[in-house]
Design an enzyme around this catalytic site. Structure first.
Site, PDB file in Angstrom:
ATOM      1  N   SER A  29     -34.065 -79.513  77.044  1.00  0.00           N
ATOM      2  CA  SER A  29     -34.472 -80.682  77.812  1.00  0.00           C
ATOM      3  C   SER A  29     -33.585 -81.901  77.591  1.00  0.00           C
ATOM      4  O   SER A  29     -32.397 -81.845  77.839  1.00  0.00           O
ATOM      5  CB  SER A  29     -35.930 -80.994  77.483  1.00  0.00           C
ATOM      6  OG  SER A  29     -36.416 -81.937  78.379  1.00  0.00           O
ATOM      7  N   HIS A  30     -34.164 -82.957  77.040  1.00  0.00           N
ATOM      8  CA  HIS A  30     -33.453 -84.238  76.885  1.00  0.00           C
ATOM      9  C   HIS A  30     -32.607 -84.283  75.615  1.00  0.00           C
ATOM     10  O   HIS A  30     -31.933 -85.275  75.374  1.00  0.00           O
ATOM     11  CB  HIS A  30     -34.487 -85.360  76.855  1.00  0.00           C
ATOM     12  CG  HIS A  30     -35.569 -85.088  75.859  1.00  0.00           C
ATOM     13  ND1 HIS A  30     -36.530 -84.125  76.075  1.00  0.00           N
ATOM     14  CD2 HIS A  30     -35.798 -85.592  74.642  1.00  0.00           C
ATOM     15  CE1 HIS A  30     -37.319 -84.073  75.023  1.00  0.00           C
ATOM     16  NE2 HIS A  30     -36.906 -84.946  74.131  1.00  0.00           N
ATOM     17  N   ASP A  32     -33.586 -85.749  83.362  1.00  0.00           N
ATOM     18  CA  ASP A  32     -33.138 -85.300  82.041  1.00  0.00           C
ATOM     19  C   ASP A  32     -32.346 -83.997  82.134  1.00  0.00           C
ATOM     20  O   ASP A  32     -32.056 -83.500  83.229  1.00  0.00           O
ATOM     21  CB  ASP A  32     -34.327 -85.159  81.081  1.00  0.00           C
ATOM     22  CG  ASP A  32     -35.239 -84.014  81.449  1.00  0.00           C
ATOM     23  OD1 ASP A  32     -35.289 -83.665  82.639  1.00  0.00           O
ATOM     24  OD2 ASP A  32     -35.907 -83.459  80.546  1.00  0.00           O
ATOM     25  N   ASP A  48     -32.931 -80.814  81.859  1.00  0.00           N
ATOM     26  CA  ASP A  48     -33.434 -79.692  82.650  1.00  0.00           C
ATOM     27  C   ASP A  48     -34.139 -80.127  83.928  1.00  0.00           C
ATOM     28  O   ASP A  48     -34.730 -79.292  84.622  1.00  0.00           O
ATOM     29  CB  ASP A  48     -34.348 -78.800  81.811  1.00  0.00           C
ATOM     30  CG  ASP A  48     -35.564 -79.535  81.296  1.00  0.00           C
ATOM     31  OD1 ASP A  48     -35.487 -80.761  81.086  1.00  0.00           O
ATOM     32  OD2 ASP A  48     -36.614 -78.886  81.101  1.00  0.00           O
ATOM     33  N   ASP A  55     -36.803 -82.064  84.611  1.00  0.00           N
ATOM     34  CA  ASP A  55     -38.245 -82.249  84.805  1.00  0.00           C
ATOM     35  C   ASP A  55     -38.707 -83.684  84.553  1.00  0.00           C
ATOM     36  O   ASP A  55     -39.803 -84.054  84.926  1.00  0.00           O
ATOM     37  CB  ASP A  55     -39.058 -81.234  83.980  1.00  0.00           C
ATOM     38  CG  ASP A  55     -38.739 -81.249  82.506  1.00  0.00           C
ATOM     39  OD1 ASP A  55     -37.854 -82.023  82.096  1.00  0.00           O
ATOM     40  OD2 ASP A  55     -39.371 -80.479  81.759  1.00  0.00           O
ATOM     41  N   ARG A  56     -37.860 -84.512  83.927  1.00  0.00           N
ATOM     42  CA  ARG A  56     -38.264 -85.904  83.697  1.00  0.00           C
ATOM     43  C   ARG A  56     -37.667 -86.834  84.737  1.00  0.00           C
ATOM     44  O   ARG A  56     -36.687 -86.486  85.395  1.00  0.00           O
ATOM     45  CB  ARG A  56     -37.776 -86.379  82.326  1.00  0.00           C
ATOM     46  CG  ARG A  56     -38.370 -85.605  81.192  1.00  0.00           C
ATOM     47  CD  ARG A  56     -37.985 -86.228  79.874  1.00  0.00           C
ATOM     48  NE  ARG A  56     -38.636 -85.510  78.795  1.00  0.00           N
ATOM     49  CZ  ARG A  56     -38.898 -86.007  77.604  1.00  0.00           C
ATOM     50  NH1 ARG A  56     -38.534 -87.251  77.331  1.00  0.00           N
ATOM     51  NH2 ARG A  56     -39.496 -85.289  76.696  1.00  0.00           N
ATOM     52  N   LYS A  77     -43.499 -80.526  85.267  1.00  0.00           N
ATOM     53  CA  LYS A  77     -43.190 -81.856  85.750  1.00  0.00           C
ATOM     54  C   LYS A  77     -41.896 -81.775  86.544  1.00  0.00           C
ATOM     55  O   LYS A  77     -41.121 -80.837  86.367  1.00  0.00           O
ATOM     56  CB  LYS A  77     -43.109 -82.860  84.607  1.00  0.00           C
ATOM     57  CG  LYS A  77     -42.163 -82.506  83.468  1.00  0.00           C
ATOM     58  CD  LYS A  77     -42.344 -83.511  82.329  1.00  0.00           C
ATOM     59  CE  LYS A  77     -41.390 -83.266  81.186  1.00  0.00           C
ATOM     60  NZ  LYS A  77     -41.948 -82.336  80.185  1.00  0.00           N
TER      61      LYS A  77
HETATM   62  C1  VG1 Z   1     -41.995 -84.573  74.186  1.00  0.00           C
HETATM   63  C2  VG1 Z   1     -42.900 -85.478  74.983  1.00  0.00           C
HETATM   64  C3  VG1 Z   1     -43.911 -84.658  75.759  1.00  0.00           C
HETATM   65  C4  VG1 Z   1     -43.176 -83.647  76.647  1.00  0.00           C
HETATM   66  C5  VG1 Z   1     -42.247 -82.807  75.800  1.00  0.00           C
HETATM   67  C6  VG1 Z   1     -41.400 -81.871  76.626  1.00  0.00           C
HETATM   68  O1  VG1 Z   1     -42.752 -83.838  73.248  1.00  0.00           O
HETATM   69  O2  VG1 Z   1     -43.550 -86.408  74.150  1.00  0.00           O
HETATM   70  O3  VG1 Z   1     -44.725 -85.518  76.518  1.00  0.00           O
HETATM   71  O4  VG1 Z   1     -44.087 -82.811  77.305  1.00  0.00           O
HETATM   72  O5  VG1 Z   1     -41.355 -83.651  75.068  1.00  0.00           O
HETATM   73  O6  VG1 Z   1     -40.667 -82.569  77.586  1.00  0.00           O
HETATM   74  P1  VG1 Z   1     -42.872 -84.248  71.698  1.00  0.00           P
HETATM   75  O7  VG1 Z   1     -43.712 -83.191  71.066  1.00  0.00           O
HETATM   76  O8  VG1 Z   1     -41.484 -84.351  71.175  1.00  0.00           O
HETATM   77  O9  VG1 Z   1     -43.530 -85.604  71.686  1.00  0.00           O
HETATM   78  V1  VG1 Z   1     -39.238 -81.918  78.144  1.00  0.00           V
HETATM   79  O10 VG1 Z   1     -38.625 -82.863  79.316  1.00  0.00           O
HETATM   80  O11 VG1 Z   1     -38.526 -81.658  76.751  1.00  0.00           O
HETATM   81  O12 VG1 Z   1     -39.554 -80.353  78.709  1.00  0.00           O
HETATM   82 CO    CO Z   2     -37.111 -81.863  80.254  1.00  0.00          CO
END
Ligand code: VG1
Ligand code: CO
Length: 543
Positions: free
Chosen positions: A113-114, A277, A279, A281-282, A376
């Site tokens: 992801s990010h 981000d 992937d 989704d954000r 998302k």
């Molecule tokens: C974080 C965010 C959470 C989100 C998750 C995956 O998790 O707080 O809201 O669903 O990332 O997002 P954590 O456990 O680090 O707080 V993504 O865009 O990585 O799929």
């Molecule tokens: Co993501």
């Protein structure tokens, strides 16, 4: 082409977190590491024989190698067919869309992801089920449990597969279909939104910039905003995915998407800015000289949902993750629809979406989405905002400030302390947990606490219970202070502190959130003793 049964030994650290298994690339590159986890996924899906799997990733370093391995393992593990995005690319929302459209049994998404990418950074792998959504906790725990006793994995002994040419081929007894990663997703967007209205907006004087941060949404954004909707070339910047995301964090917030933020806060800024981000989704939404807090974004979109053709009939209900501000609850109450509070992570929305209880859902962490898929969806959120702008003919700043005047402003900020020593993170959480009983009913810095608890969630659909989902101080005036440890980091512990306070008086709605929430921020720092324990005077990231 022989099926090989390779002997292996379990790794102790393959428990999926908030969103799949995320580790440093070097961890994944250890012999058998990726294979073990993939086999554990397959072992947790005993009815996979002959079924279809969707496979793709955000293009980060190690994506292509992992795709090759997974294809050979999928064939050796009796999958009937794998649909792969050309080049090994698929955004997370696109995988969800393709699983649903093609009625696949599941999907594997390669992404952290990010988190940053490259040989010294992060890789990740996540399994989604037939509804298109992240596997439930029951399945992720089954994967973890399989990983702990794994003795061997199955893989085809074969050379590399061409994943860059569209078409169908056979690997062992399994079919491979290479397809355009964008087409299915773009079709879905066209079905949801009024593309004619969006074309009129984007082909007029309105100016926007979309920053793909060198990650997966580049090809999607070029196609949708520029090719389909006719926005001028150059609307999408950093639109070519790179294995290291150009050296940055593909994280759409004011810190990591700084050049976009600077552009929107400069003189002669465009009307609208957005980023996504790694992937896809954000989303981050910006107006000219205006930042939209994700919790507000969800509330605003919910309040205006009926301007979008797919939601013309209204929303069935709305859900938010627990740390997300209560702004959307107020909208749900005004609309007379139910609202739900789930733990952090998109997987908890799946049952509510499948049961038709909710239409919109979102998280404070720049995640917004609807029942069109089970993830998302960054570009969906951007198109939703553009729809509201096209319909109201107002600026982002006007839309949000009018929203506050009507519903009140939920001042909100999240402070992240990244890469703390793991034991310090645990110690902080243990210490606050121990204080919870005395904090209930107590007053801190003039604010009285109604309840203080460790958030647990009972899924209203299947009754499953998830405990230890964050420590909450709920104040008598509705303000909240929440503490959690991240479940997506790959280095030490990341402590997240979430602060929220409702201001109904329009004359006091124009403050900087850091000022408006100053006393809650201080309470959080005092309770965690963060400075004493770590010497940190400021958070790593403020959103
Ligand atoms: C974080 C965010 C959470 C989100 C998750 C995956 O998790 O707080 O809201 O669903 O990332 O997002 P954590 O456990 O680090 O707080 V993504 O865009 O990585 O799929
Ligand atoms: Co993501």
């Amino acid at each position: 082409m022989a099926v090989l049964q390779i002997a292996t030994r379990p790794f102790a650290d393959q428990r999926p977190g908030t969103s799949g298994l995320r580790k440093k690339v070097r961890v994944f590159q250890q012999p058998h590491y990726l294979e073990n986890f993939v086999q554990s996924i397959f072992n947790a899906i005993p009815d996979r024989a002959g079924k279809t799997l969707v496979l793709g990733g955000d293009g980060r370093f190690y994506n292509r190698e992992a795709i090759q391995t997974i294809l050979r393992m999928a064939s050796a593990n009796d999958w009937g067919k794998v649909i792969v995005g050309r080049g090994g690319f698929f955004s997370t929302p696109a995988v969800s869309a393709v699983i649903r459209a093609r009625m696949a049994h599941g999907g594997i998404i390669l992404s952290a992801s990010h988190n940053a990418g490259g040989p010294d950074h992060d890789f990740g792998i996540k399994y989604n089920t037939a509804n298109g959504g992240p596997a439930s906790e029951k399945i992720t725990e089954a994967i973890w449990s399989a990983s702990k006793s794994l003795q061997s994995y199955r893989i085809l002994d074969d050379a590399d597969i061409d994943i860059d040419t569209d078409g169908t081929s056979i690997l062992g007894e399994m079919q491979i279909e290479i397809c355009d990663p964008v087409a299915e997703y773009a079709r879905l967007m066209e079905h949801i939104f009024d593309f004619d209205a969006l074309r009129r907006l984007l082909q007029g004087p309105f100016r926007m910039r979309f920053d793909a941060l060198h990650a997966i949404t580049g090809p999607y954004a070029h196609k949708i905003f520029e090719a389909c909707l006719g926005a001028p070339a150059g609307t999408v910047v950093n639109g070519t995915p790179r294995t290291d995301f150009g050296g940055g964090h593909p994280d759409p917030n004011l810190v990591y998407a700084k050049s976009l933020a600077d552009h929107l806060f400069a003189e002669n800024a465009p009307d609208f800015g957005a980023a996504s981000d790694g992937d896809g989704d954000r989303n981050m939404i910006l107006g000219r000289q205006f930042f939209v807090t994700p919790s507000d974004s969800l509330a605003v979109l919910a309040a205006h949902a009926t301007v979008i053709p797919a939601y013309r009939q209204g929303l069935k209900g709305i859900a938010r993750s627990m740390p997300t501000s209560q702004a959307v609850d107020v909208v749900a109450e005004a609309l007379g629809v139910a609202h739900y509070e789930t733990p952090t992570g998109w997987k908890f929305f799946g049952n509510l979406l499948d049961a038709g209880k909710i239409t919109f859902c979102g998280e404070e962490s720049f995640g917004t989405g609807s029942d069109h898929i089970r993830e998302k969806d960054g570009l969906w959120a951007v198109l939703a905002w553009l729809s509201v702008i096209a319909h109201t003919e107002r600026s982002v700043a006007d839309i949000v400030t009018q929203h506050w005047q009507r519903f009140g402003r939920h001042y909100y900020t999240r402070h992240d302390y990244e890469e703390l020593p793991a034991e310090i993170g645990e110690q902080i959480m243990r210490s606050i947990t121990a204080q919870l009983p005395i904090l209930s009913g107590h007053t801190l810095a003039g604010r009285s606490i109604l309840t203080a608890d460790d958030f647990a969630y009972t899924d209203p659909i299947d009754g499953s219970i998830s405990t230890h989902q964050g420590l909450r101080l709920l104040f008598t005036d509705g303000a909240r202070l929440i503490f959690r440890l991240s479940g997506t980091g790959t280095e030490g512990a990341t402590l997240r502190i979430y602060h929220e306070h409702l201001e109904k008086d329009p004359r006091r709605q124009r403050q900087d959130p850091q000022r408006a929430l100053h006393d809650l921020i201080q309470i959080g720092r005092d309770l965690t003793r963060i400075e004493t324990l770590t010497g940190r005077k400021t958070p790593t990231v403020i959103t």
